[in-house]
Motif scaffolding. Sequence first.
Motif, PDB file in Angstrom:
ATOM      1  N   HIS A  31       0.787  -1.223   0.000  1.00 23.98           N
ATOM      2  CA  HIS A  31       0.000   0.000   0.000  1.00 23.98           C
ATOM      3  C   HIS A  31       0.833   1.295   0.000  1.00 23.98           C
ATOM      4  CE1 HIS A  31      -3.792   2.068   0.270  1.00 23.98           C
ATOM      5  NE2 HIS A  31      -3.275   2.854   1.174  1.00 23.98           N
ATOM      6  N   PRO A  32       1.608   1.548  -1.066  1.00 20.78           N
ATOM      7  CA  PRO A  32       2.298   2.834  -1.152  1.00 20.78           C
ATOM      8  C   PRO A  32       1.283   3.963  -1.372  1.00 20.78           C
ATOM      9  CG  PRO A  32       2.752   1.493  -3.098  1.00 20.78           C
ATOM     10  CD  PRO A  32       1.903   0.679  -2.197  1.00 20.78           C
ATOM     11  N   TRP A  33       1.312   4.970  -0.498  1.00 17.34           N
ATOM     12  CA  TRP A  33       0.351   6.057  -0.583  1.00 17.34           C
ATOM     13  C   TRP A  33       0.985   7.370  -0.156  1.00 17.34           C
ATOM     14  CZ3 TRP A  33      -1.744   8.858   3.657  1.00 17.34           C
ATOM     15  CH2 TRP A  33      -1.334   8.408   4.916  1.00 17.34           C
ATOM     16  N   SER A  34       0.313   8.439  -0.516  1.00 14.79           N
ATOM     17  CA  SER A  34       0.711   9.777  -0.124  1.00 14.79           C
ATOM     18  C   SER A  34      -0.539  10.538   0.258  1.00 14.79           C
ATOM     19  CB  SER A  34       1.437  10.466  -1.287  1.00 14.79           C
ATOM     20  OG  SER A  34       1.981  11.697  -0.863  1.00 14.79           O
ATOM     21  N   ARG A  35      -0.376  11.615   0.976  1.00 15.51           N
ATOM     22  CA  ARG A  35      -1.498  12.412   1.459  1.00 15.51           C
ATOM     23  C   ARG A  35      -1.762  13.598   0.533  1.00 15.51           C
ATOM     24  NH1 ARG A  35       0.016  13.822   6.925  1.00 15.51           N
ATOM     25  NH2 ARG A  35      -0.890  11.849   7.478  1.00 15.51           N
ATOM     26  N   VAL A  36      -3.033  13.928   0.346  1.00 14.14           N
ATOM     27  CA  VAL A  36      -3.425  15.131  -0.391  1.00 14.14           C
ATOM     28  C   VAL A  36      -2.755  16.329   0.277  1.00 14.14           C
ATOM     29  CG1 VAL A  36      -5.362  16.642  -0.959  1.00 14.14           C
ATOM     30  CG2 VAL A  36      -5.634  14.166  -1.104  1.00 14.14           C
ATOM     31  N   MET A  37      -2.201  17.224  -0.540  1.00 14.13           N
ATOM     32  CA  MET A  37      -1.516  18.398  -0.003  1.00 14.13           C
ATOM     33  C   MET A  37      -2.216  19.682  -0.448  1.00 14.13           C
ATOM     34  SD  MET A  37       0.807  16.951   1.742  1.00 14.13           S
ATOM     35  CE  MET A  37       1.710  18.381   2.269  1.00 14.13           C
ATOM     36  N   PRO A  38      -2.186  20.729   0.392  1.00 13.71           N
ATOM     37  CA  PRO A  38      -2.767  22.018   0.003  1.00 13.71           C
ATOM     38  C   PRO A  38      -2.058  22.591  -1.217  1.00 13.71           C
ATOM     39  CG  PRO A  38      -2.233  21.976   2.359  1.00 13.71           C
ATOM     40  CD  PRO A  38      -1.645  20.737   1.744  1.00 13.71           C
ATOM     41  N   ALA A  39      -2.731  23.466  -1.927  1.00 12.10           N
ATOM     42  CA  ALA A  39      -2.203  24.037  -3.171  1.00 12.10           C
ATOM     43  C   ALA A  39      -0.856  24.723  -2.986  1.00 12.10           C
ATOM     44  CB  ALA A  39      -3.222  25.015  -3.756  1.00 12.10           C
ATOM     45  N   ALA A  40      -0.595  25.298  -1.829  1.00 16.47           N
ATOM     46  CA  ALA A  40       0.656  26.029  -1.599  1.00 16.47           C
ATOM     47  C   ALA A  40       1.828  25.109  -1.225  1.00 16.47           C
ATOM     48  CB  ALA A  40       0.447  27.062  -0.503  1.00 16.47           C
ATOM     49  N   VAL A  42       4.895  22.648  -1.333  1.00 17.91           N
ATOM     50  CA  VAL A  42       5.943  22.268  -2.281  1.00 17.91           C
ATOM     51  C   VAL A  42       6.583  20.945  -1.886  1.00 17.91           C
ATOM     52  CG1 VAL A  42       6.441  24.628  -3.020  1.00 17.91           C
ATOM     53  CG2 VAL A  42       7.669  23.664  -1.068  1.00 17.91           C
ATOM     54  N   ASN A  43       6.181  20.414  -0.713  1.00 19.85           N
ATOM     55  CA  ASN A  43       6.717  19.148  -0.221  1.00 19.85           C
ATOM     56  C   ASN A  43       5.582  18.186   0.098  1.00 19.85           C
ATOM     57  OD1 ASN A  43       9.336  20.184  -0.322  1.00 19.85           O
ATOM     58  ND2 ASN A  43       9.201  20.964   1.760  1.00 19.85           N
ATOM     59  N   GLY A  44       5.906  16.914   0.129  1.00 17.50           N
ATOM     60  CA  GLY A  44       4.948  15.876   0.481  1.00 17.50           C
ATOM     61  C   GLY A  44       5.714  14.689   1.035  1.00 17.50           C
ATOM     62  N   ALA A  45       5.031  13.565   1.186  1.00 15.33           N
ATOM     63  CA  ALA A  45       5.671  12.362   1.709  1.00 15.33           C
ATOM     64  C   ALA A  45       4.987  11.130   1.141  1.00 15.33           C
ATOM     65  CB  ALA A  45       5.610  12.347   3.234  1.00 15.33           C
ATOM     66  N   ALA A  46       5.723  10.030   1.112  1.00 15.68           N
ATOM     67  CA  ALA A  46       5.169   8.750   0.679  1.00 15.68           C
ATOM     68  C   ALA A  46       5.343   7.752   1.817  1.00 15.68           C
ATOM     69  CB  ALA A  46       5.869   8.253  -0.582  1.00 15.68           C
ATOM     70  N   TYR A  47       4.357   6.862   1.949  1.00 16.39           N
ATOM     71  CA  TYR A  47       4.311   5.889   3.032  1.00 16.39           C
ATOM     72  C   TYR A  47       4.011   4.505   2.464  1.00 16.39           C
ATOM     73  CZ  TYR A  47       3.272  10.381   5.237  1.00 16.39           C
ATOM     74  OH  TYR A  47       3.292  11.697   5.615  1.00 16.39           O
ATOM     75  N   PHE A  48       4.415   3.453   3.189  1.00 16.73           N
ATOM     76  CA  PHE A  48       4.194   2.074   2.762  1.00 16.73           C
ATOM     77  C   PHE A  48       4.711   1.154   3.844  1.00 16.73           C
ATOM     78  CE2 PHE A  48       7.747   4.177   0.646  1.00 16.73           C
ATOM     79  CZ  PHE A  48       8.832   3.534   1.226  1.00 16.73           C
ATOM     80  N   LEU A  49       4.531  -0.134   3.647  1.00 18.88           N
ATOM     81  CA  LEU A  49       5.064  -1.157   4.542  1.00 18.88           C
ATOM     82  C   LEU A  49       5.969  -2.058   3.717  1.00 18.88           C
ATOM     83  CD1 LEU A  49       4.860  -2.605   7.392  1.00 18.88           C
ATOM     84  CD2 LEU A  49       3.194  -4.094   6.282  1.00 18.88           C
ATOM     85  N   ILE A  50       7.195  -2.276   4.181  1.00 16.04           N
ATOM     86  CA  ILE A  50       8.128  -3.183   3.512  1.00 16.04           C
ATOM     87  C   ILE A  50       8.210  -4.454   4.344  1.00 16.04           C
ATOM     88  CG2 ILE A  50      10.477  -3.585   2.705  1.00 16.04           C
ATOM     89  CD1 ILE A  50      10.827  -0.545   2.551  1.00 16.04           C
ATOM     90  N   ALA A 103       5.282   5.502   7.866  1.00 19.66           N
ATOM     91  CA  ALA A 103       3.957   6.037   8.188  1.00 19.66           C
ATOM     92  C   ALA A 103       4.089   7.451   8.749  1.00 19.66           C
ATOM     93  CB  ALA A 103       3.274   5.134   9.210  1.00 19.66           C
ATOM     94  N   PRO A 104       3.004   8.224   8.700  1.00 21.09           N
ATOM     95  CA  PRO A 104       3.036   9.570   9.290  1.00 21.09           C
ATOM     96  C   PRO A 104       3.514   9.518  10.742  1.00 21.09           C
ATOM     97  CG  PRO A 104       1.024   9.279   8.030  1.00 21.09           C
ATOM     98  CD  PRO A 104       1.698   7.919   8.095  1.00 21.09           C
ATOM     99  N   MET A 110      10.463  11.608   2.065  1.00 20.75           N
ATOM    100  CA  MET A 110      10.156  13.032   1.944  1.00 20.75           C
ATOM    101  C   MET A 110      10.308  13.438   0.487  1.00 20.75           C
ATOM    102  SD  MET A 110       9.321  15.465   3.946  1.00 20.75           S
ATOM    103  CE  MET A 110       8.918  17.145   3.576  1.00 20.75           C
ATOM    104  N   LEU A 111       9.251  14.025  -0.060  1.00 20.25           N
ATOM    105  CA  LEU A 111       9.235  14.484  -1.447  1.00 20.25           C
ATOM    106  C   LEU A 111       9.392  15.998  -1.439  1.00 20.25           C
ATOM    107  CD1 LEU A 111       6.128  12.389  -2.526  1.00 20.25           C
ATOM    108  CD2 LEU A 111       8.542  11.750  -2.741  1.00 20.25           C
ATOM    109  N   MET A 112      10.522  16.487  -1.903  1.00 17.69           N
ATOM    110  CA  MET A 112      10.813  17.920  -1.849  1.00 17.69           C
ATOM    111  C   MET A 112      10.821  18.517  -3.249  1.00 17.69           C
ATOM    112  SD  MET A 112      13.653  17.801   1.153  1.00 17.69           S
ATOM    113  CE  MET A 112      14.450  16.348   0.503  1.00 17.69           C
ATOM    114  N   GLY A 113      10.196  19.678  -3.372  1.00 18.29           N
ATOM    115  CA  GLY A 113      10.121  20.350  -4.659  1.00 18.29           C
ATOM    116  C   GLY A 113       9.136  19.663  -5.593  1.00 18.29           C
ATOM    117  N   LEU A 114       7.915  19.436  -5.100  1.00 21.61           N
ATOM    118  CA  LEU A 114       6.882  18.811  -5.934  1.00 21.61           C
ATOM    119  C   LEU A 114       6.627  19.639  -7.190  1.00 21.61           C
ATOM    120  CD1 LEU A 114       4.290  17.894  -3.156  1.00 21.61           C
ATOM    121  CD2 LEU A 114       5.665  16.284  -4.487  1.00 21.61           C
ATOM    122  N   ASN A 115       6.360  18.966  -8.299  1.00 18.96           N
ATOM    123  CA  ASN A 115       6.035  19.648  -9.556  1.00 18.96           C
ATOM    124  C   ASN A 115       4.726  20.412  -9.442  1.00 18.96           C
ATOM    125  OD1 ASN A 115       8.272  18.278 -10.460  1.00 18.96           O
ATOM    126  ND2 ASN A 115       7.116  16.704 -11.486  1.00 18.96           N
TER     127      ASN A 115
END
Length: 154
Positions: A31-40, A42-50, A103-104, A110-115
């Motif tokens: 279950h690789p997933w990421s959270r919805v981010m506000p329009a402003a 520029v960073n996000g994150a990805a989560y999963f279980l290995i 997980a959160p 950490m995803l930095m500088g999202l498109n």
Amino acid sequence: MNKLLLTALLATLPFTATAHETRSADLTIQHPWSRVMPAASVNGAAYFLIENTGKQADRLLSAQTPRAKKAELHTHIHDNGVMRMREVEGGVAIPAGQSVKFAPGGLHVMLMGLNSPLQKGEHFPLTLKFERKGEVKLDVVVEDGMPAAMPMQH
């Protein structure tokens, strides 16, 4: 009659599976997933279980995605009562026969500088690089998911 009508109606609704996984030899990434981010944002994150079902340990060394300028392995630490994010130096050990959760509030990519901001229902590729296994490609789903983590310093 009402149960039959309800069953027929439910059968016509679109079905979206939220659980998905990628298997590569002894490693399963669930279950690789990421959270919805506000329009402003520029960073996000990805989560999963290995899950490592093998008899040898492995190590997650890095991650990359075309969705962000940079992806780093991060964790949260408590520093004098303040929650802080830090890059994990040297990668994350994946012991034989064990699972490691991203997980959160804990380990994450950490995803930095999202498109552009992460939006619900979006999918994006994420490649994990392991010491033994090499590269494993994932399909990350953006979900509403859990509430935002507490503010932290980076």
